[in-house]
Design a protein around this motif. Structure first.
Motif, short mmCIF file in Angstrom:
data_model
loop_
_atom_site.label_atom_id
_atom_site.label_comp_id
_atom_site.label_asym_id
_atom_site.label_seq_id
_atom_site.Cartn_x
_atom_site.Cartn_y
_atom_site.Cartn_z
N PRO A 27 0.80 -1.23 0.00
CA PRO A 27 0.00 0.00 0.00
C PRO A 27 0.83 1.28 0.00
O PRO A 27 1.82 1.39 0.71
CB PRO A 27 -0.82 -0.11 1.29
N ALA A 28 0.39 2.22 -0.84
CA ALA A 28 1.02 3.54 -0.88
C ALA A 28 0.54 4.39 0.30
O ALA A 28 1.26 5.26 0.78
CB ALA A 28 0.70 4.24 -2.19
N GLN A 29 -0.69 4.14 0.73
CA GLN A 29 -1.28 4.86 1.86
C GLN A 29 -1.52 3.86 2.98
O GLN A 29 -1.95 2.73 2.72
CB GLN A 29 -2.60 5.53 1.45
N PRO A 30 -1.31 4.24 4.22
CA PRO A 30 -1.40 3.29 5.33
C PRO A 30 -2.74 2.58 5.47
O PRO A 30 -2.78 1.43 5.86
CB PRO A 30 -1.13 4.15 6.57
N ASP A 31 -3.84 3.21 5.13
CA ASP A 31 -5.16 2.60 5.31
C ASP A 31 -5.70 1.88 4.08
O ASP A 31 -6.80 1.33 4.12
CB ASP A 31 -6.17 3.66 5.76
#
Length: 181
Positions: A27-31
């Motif tokens: 993932p590029a974003q944590p969520d």
């Protein structure tokens, strides 16, 4: 034996819809993984008959859990060793390392390996994809990972040539020969 296809004598009918997610990457974003997994699980709950397949580069524990809990029906390992673009290619050892992660997670029965790019064009190293190479490596997968139910072949946007059609026919025959079910 159950099958997803109607018998040849039955009139064709719609069986079920499907979902293909391209592609599961770190993932590029944590969520990203959390909300994606939640959405896939909610979709499965609302539409339990929809077949879901997830293409994966580098798998994560969240992806494996989707296979284990029945959210994902099929995981597809992107083992692209032959690509026109260097950025989309990896070594055979790198492709096997990807598949080994699925073996370690004990989800091979829901995992297939995808060769690619299936093209008669030269790859970024100036090499043509050879049928002999595909056969040897498919046989290696069959021996080393007997639990996988099959293999796949990714065809990029490439010229429709007689050589391309021969290669595609060979891939179809090879898959049917090694994984007849």
């Amino acid at each position: 034996m159950s099958t997803s296809r109607p018998p040849p004598t039955a009139p064709p009918k719609f069986i079920s819809a499907g979902l293909a997610l391209d592609e599961w990457v770190p993932p590029a974003q944590p969520d990203n993984e959390r909300w994606l997994a939640e959405g896939l699980r909610a979709g499965r709950k609302e539409n339990p008959d929809v077949f879901s397949a997830i293409w994966s580069t580098e798998p994560t524990p969240a992806l494996f859990e989707l296979a284990r809990d029945g959210t994902a029906d099929l995981l597809i390992v992107e083992g692209y060793t032959h690509s026109v673009k260097a950025s989309q290619s990896l070594s055979w050892d790198g492709a096997l390392r990807r598949l080994e992660k699925f073996a370690e997670a004990k989800v091979l029965e829901k995992t297939i390996f995808s060769f690619g790019h299936i093209t008669a064009e030269k790859n970024h190293r100036g090499e043509h994809l050879k049928q002999k190479w595909l056969r040897e490596h498919a046989e290696e997968l069959k021996r080393s990972f007997p639990a996988i139910p099959g293999i796949a072949f990714f065809q990029p946007n490439c010229p429709d040539t007689p050589e391309q059609r021969d290669l595609l026919r060979f891939c179809d025959r090879l898959s049917a020969e090694l994984w007849p079910a």
